[in-house]
Design an enzyme around this catalytic site. Sequence first.
Site: not given
Length: 444
Positions: A102, A241, A243
């Site tokens: 992430s 971000d 992902d």
Amino acid sequence: MTRKFFGTDGMRGLTNSEPMTAETALRVGQAAGAHFLRGDHRHRVVIGKDTRLSGYMMESAMVAGFTSVGMDVVLLGPMPTPAVAMLTRSMRADLGVMISASHNPFHDNGIKLFGPDGYKLSDDTERAIERRLEKAPKLAKAEMIGRAKRIDDARGRYIHFAKSTFPEQLRLDGLKIVIDCANGAAYHVAPEALWELGADVVALGVTPNGTNINDGCGSTHPQSLQAKVIEEKADIGLALDGDADRLLVSDQNGRLVDGDQLMALIASQQKRSGLLKGGSVVATVMSNLGLERRLATDKIGLIRTQVGDRYVLEAMREKGCNIGGEQSGHIILSDHSTTGDGLVAGLQVLAVLVREGKPASEILDQFEPVPQLLRNVRFDGGAPLDTTKVKARIAAAEAELKGHGRLVIRKSGTEPLIRVMAEGDDLAQVERLVDDICEAVASA
């Protein structure tokens, strides 16, 4: 059973250190694959990843794990987390996997698992997979070993899906939009979707090299986005971000807007359109008290959960709500997605911008946040929150804030951090109380 591998959002850690090793990734593939081998059909898992250098290693290891227990693998390549969830459902797969840490730096990686319905796995299912990790896997017979196939049109499928969530009668013609993709999973699909809808797109963070994901860019470092919006005289800026399940927004003046403001905007629009379900928005304990007050003016409730978008989603499903999210920018719009989707959330904000015909600063400024301060304290083992000194400081702060603010202390589910948050109408008081608790935690 305490979970050893899974945290609040799948597994995550430093690459080539447990649990983020190729060996463990292989074992997770075997355990998760075996858990979802149900029925007589040919079983399938969909695997996506972000742009981290370690993604190649983790992907290969998981392919070996899944195929060794008899599952076929469909490889998507770099794709946003919500795209993996969507494609898991649309391809009738038994399981979906996203390899990503992430918003973390490139040297970390993680594994997120989705069930055949596109939802993240429940705690019970993750515990069941962990139990399988303790045992030797049951390997498939030679003739039943799975196959792996890479598909080339995954990007196009997701772009089509994302565009379908934008009202058909609207276009983005005439809007200049800066989008920062964090050198991550959405570096291709997000700018393309906006361009196809007619926007003049200025793209940042779209040159991934394996090590620059989230590095000075994206929603964790939005300063470049804010500066570019001003430089380009853009109408709005979107920051994703690594992902792409998280979104922050900048107005035309470079002012940053968080997930709380975005939820207030989308919920109020849905309420006026008669599309809001459940009469409430679901958010975590970290969402600002100002959000709660703003929603109340439209007679919309706020349901709070523990931190983690999976818990937000569980409450949304239980209460029948279709809007939920986190202050950090995870926005879940369950009419469209089974998980947070930064691009889809951004498109809903842009739809309001087009309909209203007003500057972004006017539509994004939904409420005045109550002064809130969050600090993280790193610790080296132990349980600092269980010490007498820390408990006493927390109790004293809660007593002082009673009726005038809130205090939230929690251990991070992904890093060795204690997160200390306080909010109240008196900023000086909030700062003092947070400092006191952080000092106690650091010296515990």
